[in-house]
Design a protein around this motif. Structure first.
Motif, mmCIF file in Angstrom:
data_model
loop_
_atom_site.group_PDB
_atom_site.id
_atom_site.type_symbol
_atom_site.label_atom_id
_atom_site.label_comp_id
_atom_site.label_asym_id
_atom_site.label_seq_id
_atom_site.Cartn_x
_atom_site.Cartn_y
_atom_site.Cartn_z
ATOM 1 N N TYR A 1 10.888 14.463 2.946
ATOM 2 C CA TYR A 1 10.639 14.118 4.349
ATOM 3 C C TYR A 1 9.331 13.336 4.491
ATOM 4 C CZ TYR A 1 9.730 14.577 9.320
ATOM 5 O OH TYR A 1 9.447 14.319 10.633
ATOM 6 N N ALA A 2 8.295 13.764 3.766
ATOM 7 C CA ALA A 2 7.009 13.067 3.841
ATOM 8 C C ALA A 2 7.129 11.634 3.326
ATOM 9 C CB ALA A 2 5.959 13.835 3.052
ATOM 10 N N VAL A 3 7.858 11.438 2.244
ATOM 11 C CA VAL A 3 8.055 10.086 1.714
ATOM 12 C C VAL A 3 8.885 9.260 2.684
ATOM 13 C CG1 VAL A 3 9.145 8.762 -0.148
ATOM 14 C CG2 VAL A 3 7.754 10.758 -0.686
ATOM 15 N N TYR A 4 9.894 9.860 3.253
ATOM 16 C CA TYR A 4 10.733 9.145 4.227
ATOM 17 C C TYR A 4 9.907 8.683 5.410
ATOM 18 C CZ TYR A 4 14.034 8.530 8.044
ATOM 19 O OH TYR A 4 14.722 8.032 9.106
ATOM 20 N N ARG A 5 9.094 9.560 5.948
ATOM 21 C CA ARG A 5 8.256 9.198 7.095
ATOM 22 C C ARG A 5 7.184 8.168 6.711
ATOM 23 N NH1 ARG A 5 9.810 9.871 12.023
ATOM 24 N NH2 ARG A 5 7.675 10.115 12.661
ATOM 25 N N GLY A 6 6.678 8.269 5.506
ATOM 26 C CA GLY A 6 5.656 7.334 5.075
ATOM 27 C C GLY A 6 6.188 5.945 4.810
ATOM 28 N N VAL A 7 7.407 5.860 4.322
ATOM 29 C CA VAL A 7 8.001 4.553 4.016
ATOM 30 C C VAL A 7 8.585 3.919 5.266
ATOM 31 C CG1 VAL A 7 9.865 3.432 2.723
ATOM 32 C CG2 VAL A 7 8.433 5.130 1.613
ATOM 33 N N LYS A 8 9.130 4.752 6.136
ATOM 34 C CA LYS A 8 9.748 4.262 7.364
ATOM 35 C C LYS A 8 8.738 3.708 8.265
ATOM 36 C CE LYS A 8 12.486 5.721 11.235
ATOM 37 N NZ LYS A 8 13.000 6.819 11.983
ATOM 38 N N GLY B 1 0.794 -1.223 0.000
ATOM 39 C CA GLY B 1 0.000 0.000 0.000
ATOM 40 C C GLY B 1 0.827 1.273 0.000
ATOM 41 N N ARG B 2 2.102 1.190 0.259
ATOM 42 C CA ARG B 2 2.944 2.390 0.368
ATOM 43 C C ARG B 2 3.820 2.629 -0.848
ATOM 44 N NH1 ARG B 2 3.674 3.964 6.286
ATOM 45 N NH2 ARG B 2 1.703 3.183 7.047
ATOM 46 N N SER B 3 3.727 1.827 -1.858
ATOM 47 C CA SER B 3 4.613 1.985 -3.013
ATOM 48 C C SER B 3 4.290 3.236 -3.826
ATOM 49 C CB SER B 3 4.541 0.753 -3.909
ATOM 50 O OG SER B 3 3.225 0.583 -4.392
ATOM 51 N N TRP B 4 3.094 3.780 -3.691
ATOM 52 C CA TRP B 4 2.717 4.988 -4.424
ATOM 53 C C TRP B 4 3.430 6.221 -3.861
ATOM 54 C CZ3 TRP B 4 0.577 8.909 -1.628
ATOM 55 C CH2 TRP B 4 0.085 8.579 -0.369
ATOM 56 N N LEU B 5 3.948 6.138 -2.646
ATOM 57 C CA LEU B 5 4.626 7.290 -2.049
ATOM 58 C C LEU B 5 5.844 7.722 -2.859
ATOM 59 C CD1 LEU B 5 4.475 6.565 1.765
ATOM 60 C CD2 LEU B 5 3.486 8.509 0.556
ATOM 61 N N TRP B 6 6.503 6.766 -3.479
ATOM 62 C CA TRP B 6 7.689 7.103 -4.263
ATOM 63 C C TRP B 6 7.340 7.968 -5.474
ATOM 64 C CZ3 TRP B 6 12.190 6.483 -2.065
ATOM 65 C CH2 TRP B 6 12.317 5.525 -1.072
ATOM 66 N N LEU B 7 6.105 7.887 -5.947
ATOM 67 C CA LEU B 7 5.685 8.691 -7.091
ATOM 68 C C LEU B 7 5.607 10.176 -6.751
ATOM 69 C CD1 LEU B 7 2.920 6.401 -8.591
ATOM 70 C CD2 LEU B 7 5.259 6.735 -9.392
ATOM 71 N N ILE B 8 5.457 10.483 -5.480
ATOM 72 C CA ILE B 8 5.415 11.885 -5.052
ATOM 73 C C ILE B 8 6.734 12.588 -5.392
ATOM 74 C CG2 ILE B 8 5.314 13.387 -3.017
ATOM 75 C CD1 ILE B 8 3.324 11.429 -1.821
#
Length: 65
Positions: A58-65, A8-15
């Protein structure tokens, strides 16, 4: 040691593509107007993306972490 990301978090990288696309689309911001504090739009648009990109990373880092 393998780490797997939740599906579910793979879309964060598209940001992270947003700044890339926004700054490569030169005809959008290749103008002098509107100016802000004496700076033409061309310059302050690019400067605006510096903190925005940092916040997105930062948002992607926090979301993936």
């Amino acid at each position: 040691m393998e780490t797997s990301q939740p599906a579910g978090r793979s879309w964060l990288w598209l940001i992270l593509l947003l700044p890339y696309i926004a700054l490569l689309w030169l005809p959008f911001y290749n103008d002098t107007r509107p100016s802000f504090a004496g700076f033409p739009f061309f310059y302050w648009y690019q400067f605006l993306w510096v903190p925005l990109t940092s916040l997105l990373i930062y948002a992607v880092y926090r979301g993936v972490k």
